[in-house]
Design an enzyme around this catalytic site. Structure first.
Site, PDB file in Angstrom:
ATOM      1  N   ASN A 210       0.872  -1.227   0.022  1.00  0.00           N
ATOM      2  CA  ASN A 210      -0.087   0.042  -0.177  1.00  0.00           C
ATOM      3  C   ASN A 210       1.003   1.301  -0.125  1.00  0.00           C
ATOM      4  O   ASN A 210       2.305   1.257   0.013  1.00  0.00           O
ATOM      5  CB  ASN A 210      -1.040   0.128   1.517  1.00  0.00           C
ATOM      6  CG  ASN A 210      -0.040  -0.029   2.623  1.00  0.00           C
ATOM      7  OD1 ASN A 210       0.508   0.799   2.786  1.00  0.00           O
ATOM      8  ND2 ASN A 210      -0.369  -1.179   3.289  1.00  0.00           N
ATOM      9  N   PRO A 305      -2.780 -11.930  10.666  1.00  0.00           N
ATOM     10  CA  PRO A 305      -2.955 -11.513  12.049  1.00  0.00           C
ATOM     11  C   PRO A 305      -3.002 -10.250  12.269  1.00  0.00           C
ATOM     12  O   PRO A 305      -2.404  -9.165  11.735  1.00  0.00           O
ATOM     13  CB  PRO A 305      -1.730 -12.150  12.748  1.00  0.00           C
ATOM     14  CG  PRO A 305      -0.472 -12.440  11.740  1.00  0.00           C
ATOM     15  CD  PRO A 305      -1.197 -12.332  10.341  1.00  0.00           C
ATOM     16  N   ILE A 307      -1.724  -7.692  14.505  1.00  0.00           N
ATOM     17  CA  ILE A 307      -0.476  -7.348  15.339  1.00  0.00           C
ATOM     18  C   ILE A 307      -1.051  -6.515  16.699  1.00  0.00           C
ATOM     19  O   ILE A 307      -0.678  -7.002  17.869  1.00  0.00           O
ATOM     20  CB  ILE A 307       0.650  -6.929  14.672  1.00  0.00           C
ATOM     21  CG1 ILE A 307       1.234  -7.725  13.596  1.00  0.00           C
ATOM     22  CG2 ILE A 307       1.963  -6.896  15.583  1.00  0.00           C
ATOM     23  CD1 ILE A 307       1.999  -6.929  12.547  1.00  0.00           C
TER      24      ILE A 307
HETATM   25  N1  CTP Z   1      -2.964  -3.397  12.754  1.00  0.00           N
HETATM   26  C1  CTP Z   1      -2.057  -4.185  12.856  1.00  0.00           C
HETATM   27  N2  CTP Z   1      -2.200  -5.374  12.439  1.00  0.00           N
HETATM   28  C2  CTP Z   1      -2.929  -5.527  11.381  1.00  0.00           C
HETATM   29  C3  CTP Z   1      -3.912  -4.566  10.895  1.00  0.00           C
HETATM   30  C4  CTP Z   1      -3.674  -3.325  11.384  1.00  0.00           C
HETATM   31  O1  CTP Z   1      -1.288  -4.113  13.915  1.00  0.00           O
HETATM   32  N3  CTP Z   1      -2.951  -6.764  10.597  1.00  0.00           N
HETATM   33  C5  CTP Z   1      -3.087  -1.874  13.038  1.00  0.00           C
HETATM   34  C6  CTP Z   1      -2.279  -0.794  12.719  1.00  0.00           C
HETATM   35  O2  CTP Z   1      -0.940  -0.450  12.841  1.00  0.00           O
HETATM   36  C7  CTP Z   1      -3.186   0.277  13.202  1.00  0.00           C
HETATM   37  C8  CTP Z   1      -4.502  -0.061  13.497  1.00  0.00           C
HETATM   38  O3  CTP Z   1      -4.108  -1.752  13.723  1.00  0.00           O
HETATM   39  O4  CTP Z   1      -2.624   0.693  14.238  1.00  0.00           O
HETATM   40  C9  CTP Z   1      -5.677  -0.173  12.317  1.00  0.00           C
HETATM   41  O5  CTP Z   1      -6.827  -1.121  12.561  1.00  0.00           O
HETATM   42  P1  CTP Z   1      -7.428  -1.554  11.580  1.00  0.00           P
HETATM   43  O6  CTP Z   1      -8.619  -1.890  12.203  1.00  0.00           O
HETATM   44  O7  CTP Z   1      -6.910  -2.899  11.296  1.00  0.00           O
HETATM   45  O8  CTP Z   1      -7.266  -0.802  10.360  1.00  0.00           O
HETATM   46  P2  CTP Z   1      -7.610  -0.949   8.840  1.00  0.00           P
HETATM   47  O9  CTP Z   1      -6.886  -2.213   8.421  1.00  0.00           O
HETATM   48  O10 CTP Z   1      -7.539   0.351   8.251  1.00  0.00           O
HETATM   49  O11 CTP Z   1      -9.274  -1.521   9.138  1.00  0.00           O
HETATM   50  P3  CTP Z   1     -10.388  -1.364   8.297  1.00  0.00           P
HETATM   51  O12 CTP Z   1      -9.857  -1.813   6.825  1.00  0.00           O
HETATM   52  O13 CTP Z   1     -11.393  -2.245   8.782  1.00  0.00           O
HETATM   53  O14 CTP Z   1     -10.730   0.284   8.087  1.00  0.00           O
END
Ligand code: CTP
Length: 398
Positions: A210, A305, A307
């Protein structure tokens, strides 16, 4: 506000070839809001002219103790009055020796004697001069007198030799000054952060990623280090240089990022998930390059996962901070993520305000509600976030 806004700094420039780097240092300091007054020694003026420093600092440049421009003839007092620090960069072996002796035979040494602010020297000299027993003695005495000594670096020297004696680069001196003036709100704390995008391999040359630049995560990691924390920055692929004063662990995929985070987690007081972690990865990366064929290609994606959620769910979890970048309804989604992942704090922003840019508009969400921070550079926002986190941590040792 920039990190050095409102700071009055006296920069002493003495006669070494590294004087040309002092010009760049002045530019960095002024850009960050500092009020810089340059005192140029007679030998320093042989390398760079006063005009250069005057143009860059916007202030008169001083060399002579008896300069008639100073109405009361008290340049040595007036220049350091209200100064937050004196930095001598480059500091030659000669000026170091004269400081040790407490000499006051030119403007710079006189104002160093007449100061009541911290004095920092950034030595710059030939390797043999640096290693000479006289210089070793002088440096030890200067340290014992409470003067900070920054550097020198080792490497190629202007004289063609290789070894210790090079002045620290202007960026490194700038960074040390900013850190010097930053309150140590996170002293004794360990902070682990993630930053940047992840890269999920499809085949040996392709992958899913991304547009996250990593700038916010890097700015926050640097702000934590400036505030005195021990920092481990787990970074996905970015073009950014590792900031000084912290450990960077470079990873590619979300699975590697998770492993690196859990390896760094023992003893952590704070975990900040800034990375734009890919939510999905290909079920299996192809061992060989996928060849095109005329027909449609279907990739099977499996969830990665989370994280941040995994760290927050640990029995002895650190103080966990998440980021929420949303395209709309920021309050609803950001606060929703905070509750869903059971986080004490989430930082929300609208994607159009900050993705890939140097500044941003953010809102901090915590148990007490929403706290908007106005548009500012990512460095300034990072300092604001650190202050907020430090205010919510239980005091050290409790
Ligand atoms: N995060 C993480 N591991 C993932 C996904 C996200 O640690 N696999 C962390 C990001 O670093 C950030 C937060 O979670 O601090 C973002 O939340 P998330 O709900 O996962 O955001 P998006 O992926 O943008 O969710 P959505 O697509 O539902 O908006």
């Amino acid at each position: 506000m920039n990190s050095l806004a409102g700071r009055k700094l006296v920069l002493g420039v003495t006669g070494g070839v590294a004087a040309y780097k002092a010009a760049e240092l002045v530019r960095l300091l002024v850009k960050d809001g500092a009020d810089v007054h340059v005192v140029l020694s007679v030998a320093g003026a042989r390398f760079v002219t006063a005009v250069t420093f005057q143009a860059l600092s916007g202030n008169p440049v001083w060399t002579d103790l008896w300069d008639p421009r100073m109405g009361n003839n008290m340049a040595h007092i007036d220049l350091t009055r209200g100064a937050d620090a004196i930095l001598i960069a480059p500091a030659t072996a000669d000026v170091i020796a004269r400081l040790v002796q407490g000499r006051a035979d030119d403007l710079l040494t006189t104002l160093c004697l007449a100061r009541d602010c911290p004095l920092v020297v950034a030595p710059a000299m030939n390797r043999q001069m640096w290693e000479h027993p006289a210089t070793r003695r002088n440096i030890a005495q200067l340290g014992a007198d409470g003067v900070a000594i920054w550097g020198p670096d080792a490497g190629e020297q202007a004289c063609g030799e290789v070894g210790p004696g090079r002045m620290l680069e202007p960026e490194a001196l700038f960074e040390r000054l900013v850190a010097h003036f930053t309150p140590k709100r996170l002293a004794g704390r360990k902070v682990v952060l993630t930053a940047g995008p992840t890269f999920e391999a499809v085949d040996p040359v392709r992958g899913i990623t991304n547009t996250s630049s990593g700038k916010m995560g890097y700015a926050l990691a640097l702000a934590c280090a400036r505030a005195g924390a021990e920092v481990v920055l787990v970074s996905g692929p970015t073009g950014l240089a590792a900031p000084d004063g912290l450990v960077r662990v470079s990873v590619k995929s979300a699975l590697e990022m998770r492993d690196a985070v859990f390896a760094a987690l023992p003893g952590a007081d704070v975990f900040i998930g800034v990375a734009a972690v890919a939510d999905y990865r290909p079920a299996a990366a192809s061992e060989h390059k996928i060849k095109k064929s005329g027909s449609a290609l279907t990739l099977e994606l499996v969830p990665n996962p989370d994280i941040l959620a995994e760290v927050a769910a640990q029995p002895d979890a650190p103080f966990c901070v998440g980021f929420a970048a949303e395209s709309r309804e920021l309050d609803t989604y950001a606060e929703g993520k905070r509750r869903a992942k059971r986080l004490p704090m989430v930082i929300g922003n609208l994607i159009r305000d900050g993705l890939g840019t140097d500044d941003n508009v953010i809102v901090i969400y915590d148990d007490a509600g929403r706290h908007p921070l106005e548009r500012a550079s990512k460095a300034v926002l990072a300092a604001g976030i650190v202050t907020h986190i430090a205010g919510l941590l239980t005091p050290c040792g409790k």
